[in-house]
Write a protein that holds these residues in place. Sequence first.
Motif, mmCIF file in Angstrom:
data_model
loop_
_atom_site.group_PDB
_atom_site.id
_atom_site.type_symbol
_atom_site.label_atom_id
_atom_site.label_comp_id
_atom_site.label_asym_id
_atom_site.label_seq_id
_atom_site.Cartn_x
_atom_site.Cartn_y
_atom_site.Cartn_z
ATOM 1 N N ILE A 1 51.389 28.542 32.672
ATOM 2 C CA ILE A 1 51.194 29.699 31.927
ATOM 3 C C ILE A 1 49.550 30.035 31.179
ATOM 4 C CG2 ILE A 1 52.452 31.257 30.351
ATOM 5 C CD1 ILE A 1 54.416 28.759 29.929
ATOM 6 N N TYR A 2 49.085 28.989 30.722
ATOM 7 C CA TYR A 2 48.215 29.366 29.980
ATOM 8 C C TYR A 2 46.655 28.797 30.647
ATOM 9 C CZ TYR A 2 51.625 29.034 26.651
ATOM 10 O OH TYR A 2 52.510 29.192 24.947
ATOM 11 N N TYR A 3 46.677 28.174 32.263
ATOM 12 C CA TYR A 3 45.703 28.548 32.773
ATOM 13 C C TYR A 3 44.602 29.218 32.601
ATOM 14 C CZ TYR A 3 46.730 23.028 34.405
ATOM 15 O OH TYR A 3 47.278 22.058 34.339
ATOM 16 N N ASN A 4 45.383 30.487 32.926
ATOM 17 C CA ASN A 4 44.772 31.679 33.473
ATOM 18 C C ASN A 4 43.644 32.632 32.304
ATOM 19 O OD1 ASN A 4 45.991 34.187 31.517
ATOM 20 N ND2 ASN A 4 47.616 32.895 32.199
ATOM 21 N N GLN A 5 44.104 32.129 31.082
ATOM 22 C CA GLN A 5 43.441 32.649 29.441
ATOM 23 C C GLN A 5 41.242 32.485 29.823
ATOM 24 O OE1 GLN A 5 45.905 31.442 25.949
ATOM 25 N NE2 GLN A 5 47.236 32.373 26.137
ATOM 26 N N PRO A 6 41.022 31.291 29.977
ATOM 27 C CA PRO A 6 39.762 30.856 29.926
ATOM 28 C C PRO A 6 38.434 31.602 30.880
ATOM 29 C CG PRO A 6 40.722 29.045 29.444
ATOM 30 C CD PRO A 6 41.697 29.720 30.485
ATOM 31 N N ILE A 7 39.688 31.619 32.451
ATOM 32 C CA ILE A 7 39.052 32.315 33.758
ATOM 33 C C ILE A 7 39.499 33.153 34.539
ATOM 34 C CG2 ILE A 7 39.082 29.543 34.364
ATOM 35 C CD1 ILE A 7 41.487 30.127 36.343
ATOM 36 N N LEU A 8 39.688 34.225 33.349
ATOM 37 C CA LEU A 8 40.377 35.364 33.300
ATOM 38 C C LEU A 8 38.899 36.081 34.343
ATOM 39 C CD1 LEU A 8 42.069 36.834 30.403
ATOM 40 C CD2 LEU A 8 42.962 36.229 32.800
ATOM 41 N N LYS A 9 37.905 36.394 33.667
ATOM 42 C CA LYS A 9 36.523 37.103 34.005
ATOM 43 C C LYS A 9 36.417 36.705 35.492
ATOM 44 C CE LYS A 9 31.982 37.778 33.185
ATOM 45 N NZ LYS A 9 30.959 37.205 32.091
ATOM 46 N N ASP A 10 36.558 35.543 35.891
ATOM 47 C CA ASP A 10 36.739 35.324 36.750
ATOM 48 C C ASP A 10 37.204 35.319 38.801
ATOM 49 O OD1 ASP A 10 33.766 33.322 36.333
ATOM 50 O OD2 ASP A 10 35.535 31.143 35.955
ATOM 51 N N ILE A 11 38.881 35.038 37.704
ATOM 52 C CA ILE A 11 39.909 35.830 38.945
ATOM 53 C C ILE A 11 39.342 36.798 39.032
ATOM 54 C CG2 ILE A 11 41.685 36.260 38.843
ATOM 55 C CD1 ILE A 11 42.718 33.391 37.173
ATOM 56 N N GLY A 12 39.043 37.866 37.664
ATOM 57 C CA GLY A 12 38.637 39.622 38.088
ATOM 58 C C GLY A 12 37.638 39.464 39.385
ATOM 59 N N GLN A 13 36.621 39.159 38.965
ATOM 60 C CA GLN A 13 35.105 39.269 40.259
ATOM 61 C C GLN A 13 35.624 38.819 40.920
ATOM 62 O OE1 GLN A 13 32.500 37.019 38.046
ATOM 63 N NE2 GLN A 13 31.382 38.170 36.592
ATOM 64 N N SER A 14 36.550 37.559 41.098
ATOM 65 C CA SER A 14 36.804 37.495 42.512
ATOM 66 C C SER A 14 37.741 38.428 43.194
ATOM 67 C CB SER A 14 37.949 35.968 43.270
ATOM 68 O OG SER A 14 38.026 35.563 44.016
ATOM 69 N N VAL A 15 38.802 39.268 42.391
ATOM 70 C CA VAL A 15 39.733 39.764 43.360
ATOM 71 C C VAL A 15 39.501 41.753 43.263
ATOM 72 C CG1 VAL A 15 41.752 38.104 43.185
ATOM 73 C CG2 VAL A 15 41.307 39.562 41.123
ATOM 74 N N GLN A 16 38.428 41.501 42.162
ATOM 75 C CA GLN A 16 37.646 43.094 42.193
ATOM 76 C C GLN A 16 38.642 43.854 41.387
ATOM 77 O OE1 GLN A 16 36.858 44.180 46.382
ATOM 78 N NE2 GLN A 16 34.712 43.472 46.361
ATOM 79 N N ALA A 17 38.856 42.794 40.367
ATOM 80 C CA ALA A 17 39.868 43.860 39.566
ATOM 81 C C ALA A 17 39.226 44.112 38.072
ATOM 82 C CB ALA A 17 40.744 42.984 39.120
ATOM 83 N N THR A 18 38.997 45.162 37.632
ATOM 84 C CA THR A 18 38.348 46.333 36.189
ATOM 85 C C THR A 18 39.049 44.554 34.839
ATOM 86 O OG1 THR A 18 39.851 47.236 35.454
ATOM 87 C CG2 THR A 18 38.218 47.779 37.109
ATOM 88 N N GLY A 19 37.940 44.619 33.676
ATOM 89 C CA GLY A 19 38.665 43.708 32.725
ATOM 90 C C GLY A 19 39.828 44.609 32.034
ATOM 91 N N ALA A 20 40.540 45.583 31.991
ATOM 92 C CA ALA A 20 41.506 45.700 31.983
ATOM 93 C C ALA A 20 42.623 45.425 32.511
ATOM 94 C CB ALA A 20 41.634 47.591 32.179
ATOM 95 N N GLU A 21 41.823 45.449 34.030
ATOM 96 C CA GLU A 21 42.820 44.847 35.393
ATOM 97 C C GLU A 21 43.694 43.411 34.724
ATOM 98 O OE1 GLU A 21 42.634 48.480 38.624
ATOM 99 O OE2 GLU A 21 41.168 46.261 38.264
ATOM 100 N N ILE A 22 42.647 42.415 34.832
ATOM 101 C CA ILE A 22 43.149 41.353 35.252
ATOM 102 C C ILE A 22 42.441 40.847 33.164
ATOM 103 C CG2 ILE A 22 39.915 40.926 34.053
ATOM 104 C CD1 ILE A 22 42.853 38.784 36.975
ATOM 105 N N GLY A 23 43.260 41.930 32.344
ATOM 106 C CA GLY A 23 43.321 41.395 31.045
ATOM 107 C C GLY A 23 45.149 41.351 31.239
ATOM 108 N N LYS A 24 45.549 41.734 31.780
ATOM 109 C CA LYS A 24 47.454 42.355 32.366
ATOM 110 C C LYS A 24 47.720 40.713 32.781
ATOM 111 C CE LYS A 24 47.603 47.469 32.099
ATOM 112 N NZ LYS A 24 48.060 47.759 33.475
ATOM 113 N N VAL A 25 46.871 39.973 32.958
ATOM 114 C CA VAL A 25 47.585 38.569 33.912
ATOM 115 C C VAL A 25 48.062 37.802 32.962
ATOM 116 C CG1 VAL A 25 46.556 36.542 34.622
ATOM 117 C CG2 VAL A 25 45.793 38.180 36.102
ATOM 118 N N SER A 26 47.831 37.542 31.946
ATOM 119 C CA SER A 26 48.138 36.655 30.588
ATOM 120 C C SER A 26 49.759 37.441 30.223
ATOM 121 C CB SER A 26 46.976 36.415 29.341
ATOM 122 O OG SER A 26 46.290 35.726 29.929
#
Length: 399
Positions: free
Chosen positions: A31-56
């Motif tokens: 559940i918590y793996y995503n928190q430090p790597i949100l920026k990396d995931i966002g860049q990979s799937v071409q998501a904005t900061g607001a969009e990728i912030g919803k992953v957590s």
Amino acid sequence: MNSTATNNTPKLHPAVIPVMAVAAGVTVANIYYNQPILKDIGQSVQATGAEIGKVSMFAQLGYGLGMFFLIPLGDKVNRKNLILLLSSLLIVALTSFSFATKIYQVYALSLLVGLLATSAQILMPMAATLDSVNRGKTVGKVFSGILVGILGARVISGLIADWLGWRWVYGMSAIMVFMVAIMLKFYLPNVPAKFKGNYGSLLKSALSLIPEFKILRQAALLGFFTFGIFCSFWTTLTFHLSSDPLNYATGTIGLFGLIAIGGALVAPWFGKLADKGDTHRSLLISVGMIIASVLLIKVLPYSLMALIVAIFFLDIGVQAAQITNFARIYSLDEHAHSRLNTIYMTTYFIGGSAGTYFGLLSWKLGGWDMSTWQMLLWGVIAIVIVMASKSPKSAKGKA
């Protein structure tokens, strides 16, 4: 029901509880793996900061749904089979996550991973059932595994992402879940379920426990505020450490989680106090440590030693209160451990979300000073709940 061991309790292999603790930690970490790597995931799937912030948010939402809708099944079906099924599905979800290329896929898989990771909370009441004599100590060990998983997830995730990329975080987690599932297959005993009704009546009976047991209500309310302090603290601590005059780097801030892991390993000692029946004393000490820790960092906000000491003892206090609460509620009804856990953990989870919200609001309004005032207020409420819970002993803890 009393908490004495019955002749139906299976004889435990010495490795069962350690295996359950490791499995619970490996599972809940997802559940918590995503928190430090949100920026990396966002860049990979071409998501904005607001969009990728919803992953957590989706991961936490899935976990919350699982706690209410899946955990009660532990009282109705064979827990071993349920845990193995959820673990198998989690492996598939994690593997799929490592190949996600679109933001909607990341959202859906985050929700699914959170939902399936609730098998860790099925292991908790199962541990209470397997060892009713040393219930507090046993539950404490499994819960420590969960805490190490929660606190260690951020460190592990960041390191793997730096070395191999973010997709390997979920790929390697799938491998780890597979390994612990194999161990659970061999070591977990089969414990027959006692509930004979349908799924609807199962959920209804879970809700009926709230008015039935006063101890459950007290424990859930206390869990709400103590975990709320914990989440408020860790949410605002990152801002505090990265601001003037401390200005710590992200990697350095992550290392503070290792201090909390040390606290999580000490907390099971309080389970022994609970096993001796001294739950009120255990709760007073636990909440007292939480309040003292917040006071320390309020008075000495920029002292590195004060921060280290406060983090260590605040974490012990929060986890010790949690372990003591588990010992209290699991003594209420031997046949309803999963449903008791559902009510307690759902309230606990809501408290964590509320703590995060009010922590962020306090930081916005008044920085670290306002944040620590908010935590102290919640600490005072928690100690009042503990004092109010001291009443003549009731065998069943009923209202």
